[in-house]
Write a protein that holds these residues in place. Structure first.
Motif, mmCIF file in Angstrom:
data_model
loop_
_atom_site.group_PDB
_atom_site.id
_atom_site.type_symbol
_atom_site.label_atom_id
_atom_site.label_comp_id
_atom_site.label_asym_id
_atom_site.label_seq_id
_atom_site.Cartn_x
_atom_site.Cartn_y
_atom_site.Cartn_z
ATOM 1 N N ALA A 256 -7.034 -6.516 -1.559
ATOM 2 C CA ALA A 256 -6.848 -6.212 -0.258
ATOM 3 C C ALA A 256 -6.874 -7.434 0.668
ATOM 4 C CB ALA A 256 -8.047 -5.317 0.241
ATOM 5 N N PRO A 257 -7.272 -8.627 0.613
ATOM 6 C CA PRO A 257 -7.196 -9.692 1.357
ATOM 7 C C PRO A 257 -5.849 -10.416 1.241
ATOM 8 C CG PRO A 257 -9.218 -9.962 0.105
ATOM 9 C CD PRO A 257 -8.411 -8.779 -0.589
ATOM 10 N N PHE A 258 -5.243 -10.296 0.088
ATOM 11 C CA PHE A 258 -3.902 -10.854 -0.084
ATOM 12 C C PHE A 258 -2.716 -10.013 0.760
ATOM 13 C CE2 PHE A 258 -6.269 -12.859 -3.813
ATOM 14 C CZ PHE A 258 -5.988 -14.116 -3.476
ATOM 15 N N LEU A 259 -3.041 -8.737 0.279
ATOM 16 C CA LEU A 259 -2.169 -7.700 0.831
ATOM 17 C C LEU A 259 -2.267 -7.912 2.596
ATOM 18 C CD1 LEU A 259 -2.786 -4.845 -1.516
ATOM 19 C CD2 LEU A 259 -0.681 -6.200 -1.414
ATOM 20 N N GLU A 260 -3.320 -8.070 2.844
ATOM 21 C CA GLU A 260 -3.489 -8.091 4.372
ATOM 22 C C GLU A 260 -2.641 -9.253 5.012
ATOM 23 O OE1 GLU A 260 -7.343 -8.073 6.228
ATOM 24 O OE2 GLU A 260 -7.832 -6.110 5.590
ATOM 25 N N LYS A 261 -2.922 -10.541 4.189
ATOM 26 C CA LYS A 261 -1.938 -11.675 4.802
ATOM 27 C C LYS A 261 -0.548 -11.449 4.998
ATOM 28 C CE LYS A 261 -4.919 -15.680 3.252
ATOM 29 N NZ LYS A 261 -4.953 -16.805 2.454
ATOM 30 N N ALA A 262 -0.239 -10.725 3.802
ATOM 31 C CA ALA A 262 1.387 -10.459 3.877
ATOM 32 C C ALA A 262 1.873 -9.356 5.133
ATOM 33 C CB ALA A 262 1.673 -9.734 2.320
ATOM 34 N N ASN B 283 -12.926 0.730 7.781
ATOM 35 C CA ASN B 283 -11.974 -0.287 8.517
ATOM 36 C C ASN B 283 -10.546 -0.597 7.929
ATOM 37 O OD1 ASN B 283 -14.153 -0.233 10.411
ATOM 38 N ND2 ASN B 283 -14.958 -2.307 9.288
ATOM 39 N N LYS B 284 -10.479 -0.667 6.830
ATOM 40 C CA LYS B 284 -9.122 -1.204 6.197
ATOM 41 C C LYS B 284 -8.360 0.042 6.297
ATOM 42 C CE LYS B 284 -10.963 -4.760 3.220
ATOM 43 N NZ LYS B 284 -10.334 -5.716 4.075
ATOM 44 N N ALA B 285 -8.850 1.366 6.027
ATOM 45 C CA ALA B 285 -8.088 2.442 6.296
ATOM 46 C C ALA B 285 -7.282 2.598 7.632
ATOM 47 C CB ALA B 285 -8.939 3.644 5.799
ATOM 48 N N GLU B 286 -8.133 2.359 8.708
ATOM 49 C CA GLU B 286 -7.656 2.424 10.120
ATOM 50 C C GLU B 286 -6.671 1.347 10.292
ATOM 51 O OE1 GLU B 286 -7.180 3.526 13.629
ATOM 52 O OE2 GLU B 286 -8.402 4.524 12.189
ATOM 53 N N LYS B 287 -6.885 0.193 9.654
ATOM 54 C CA LYS B 287 -5.841 -1.088 9.762
ATOM 55 C C LYS B 287 -4.678 -0.691 9.213
ATOM 56 C CE LYS B 287 -8.648 -5.472 9.817
ATOM 57 N NZ LYS B 287 -8.841 -6.678 8.854
ATOM 58 N N ASP C 272 2.230 0.075 1.175
ATOM 59 C CA ASP C 272 1.805 1.100 0.166
ATOM 60 C C ASP C 272 0.683 0.807 -0.648
ATOM 61 O OD1 ASP C 272 3.753 2.444 1.141
ATOM 62 O OD2 ASP C 272 5.057 2.195 -0.489
ATOM 63 N N ALA C 273 0.572 -0.239 -1.180
ATOM 64 C CA ALA C 273 -0.539 -0.692 -2.040
ATOM 65 C C ALA C 273 -1.901 -0.984 -1.452
ATOM 66 C CB ALA C 273 -0.151 -2.107 -2.870
ATOM 67 N N TYR C 274 -1.515 -1.725 0.023
ATOM 68 C CA TYR C 274 -2.985 -1.739 0.815
ATOM 69 C C TYR C 274 -3.456 -0.394 1.156
ATOM 70 C CZ TYR C 274 -5.898 -3.342 4.652
ATOM 71 O OH TYR C 274 -6.706 -3.656 5.452
ATOM 72 N N SER C 275 -2.679 0.558 1.481
ATOM 73 C CA SER C 275 -3.373 1.825 1.906
ATOM 74 C C SER C 275 -3.850 2.423 0.770
ATOM 75 C CB SER C 275 -2.022 2.626 2.311
ATOM 76 O OG SER C 275 -1.558 2.226 3.403
ATOM 77 N N THR C 276 -3.574 2.327 -0.530
ATOM 78 C CA THR C 276 -4.234 2.755 -1.503
ATOM 79 C C THR C 276 -5.688 2.034 -1.802
ATOM 80 O OG1 THR C 276 -2.070 3.483 -2.628
ATOM 81 C CG2 THR C 276 -4.043 3.359 -4.108
ATOM 82 N N CYS C 277 -5.576 0.692 -1.968
ATOM 83 C CA CYS C 277 -6.687 -0.135 -1.838
ATOM 84 C C CYS C 277 -7.777 0.349 -0.659
ATOM 85 C CB CYS C 277 -6.374 -1.603 -1.602
ATOM 86 S SG CYS C 277 -5.277 -2.242 -2.905
#
Length: 347
Positions: free
Chosen positions: A68-74, A101-105, A84-89
């Motif tokens: 998740a942290p790397f995908l957030e950076k991107a 929180n991450k789902a809301e992001k 897509d990958a971030y939403s799954t995570c």
């Protein structure tokens, strides 16, 4: 991104010394969108554990937490491919910890990319809305993505028109959309076009066009498999019952019962285990097996009992009359003269 072949792993280790140092070297690129995305995918797909040789430490939750942290950076740098990958995570983390929180992001980024007109993000939202059975909203979103040349969206519009999902049922428009996509080499559209002709969605069955599109689709699938053998492709088996009917009866192509029977038997054995075919295609395959035993085709002895059994199996499909009721099931003695003619001209 993917797992490594043994020789690739050996090459990496010969340069960096240890798997951990390989990851550390990769992290030097984490401030670049593509670098951050690939590192995130390395964790999300489990490839990192293949590199580290530490599969027992791999869990769904740990993969999501590290990716998740790397995908957030991107994503922070508008790299929409990571969504897509971030939403799954994010969903995995929410299920594991209760923290949404991450789902809301993910939803905030999704709306941003939709406003920016990113086709695959629009498509993914359309898919979610479709699954929620809001078909009219899904169709609007698919059309928005299709305007940006998104092939899957174009295909889904054709599919929804064909079956009247969220739109007026219009087989002619569906054929126009799907055959155009098929001409571009999009395999699912090629297969759906074959279906339209075989099952007579336009009013009459057109076996020659159906068989031609089946052949073209198989050629395309074979070509793609040669180019990208690791990628999953559209299931070519869905074409085979239609092709077997055409080959068995010489409808739209030259007759070749031996070829048809080999495929009928092999596919029926597989389907009796896996049951991946739709009801209509399974019934078609069972009806063909009945003909094999009724006529003694392809080296199989005539067996009235087995022919009756498979015919009953086919007709137990609840929509048999709608889909297969008008198909002609010719009875042929398959005498020596017939087989001689087929052997010379049928191939």
């Amino acid at each position: 991104h993917r797992s490594l072949f043994p020789w690739e792993r050996a090459e990496l280790l010969s340069r960096w010394g240890s798997p951990q140092k390989v990851l550390e070297a990769a992290e030097a690129y984490a401030d670049e969108p593509m670098g951050a995305h690939l590192l995130g995918m390395c964790y999300a797909t489990g490839a990192a554990w293949g590199l580290l040789g530490n599969w027992e430490d791999e869990t769904k939750e740990k993969k999501a937490r590290l990716a998740a942290p790397f995908l957030e950076k991107a994503l922070e740098k508008d790299f929409a491919l990571s969504l897509d990958a971030y939403s799954t995570c994010a969903d995995i983390i929410r299920e594991d910890t209760g923290n949404g929180n991450k789902a809301e992001k993910a939803r905030v980024w999704e709306e941003r990319f939709i406003r920016l007109g990113v086709p695959h993000v629009i498509y993914e939202k359309a898919r979610r809305v479709y699954d929620e059975e809001d078909y009219e909203a899904a169709l609007r979103l698919y059309k928005e993505a299709a305007e940006r040349d998104h092939l899957e969206s174009m295909y889904n519009i054709g599919f929804m028109c064909l079956y009247g999902i969220g739109a007026e049922k219009d087989a002619a428009t569906a054929l126009h959309l799907l055959s155009n996509l098929g001409e571009m080499g999009y395999v699912p559209a090629m297969c759906q076009t074959a279906d339209i002709y075989f099952w007579g969605a336009l009013g009459e069955r057109d076996f020659a066009s159906a068989y031609s599109w089946c052949e073209r689709a198989l050629d395309r699938i074979a070509g793609l498999a040669g180019e990208r053998p690791r990628e999953a492709l559209y299931s070519y088996e869905t074409l085979l019952p239609m092709m077997c009917y055409c080959k068995y009866f010489g409808e739209g192509t030259v007759i070749d019962r031996e070829m048809a029977v080999r495929t009928i038997v092999a596919e029926l054995e597989r389907q009796e285990q896996e049951r991946t075919f739709s009801g209509a295609k399974m019934a078609l395959l069972q009806g063909l097996m009945a003909e094999v035993y009724a006529n003694g085709s392809g080296g199989y002895a005539k067996d009235k009992k087995k022919a009756r059994y498979y015919r009953q199996q086919a007709k137990s499909y609840e929509d048999y009359e709608e889909w297969l009721g008008d198909l002609e099931w010719e009875k042929s003695s398959e005498g020596l003269g017939d087989r001689f003619v087929w052997a010379i001209f049928g191939r």
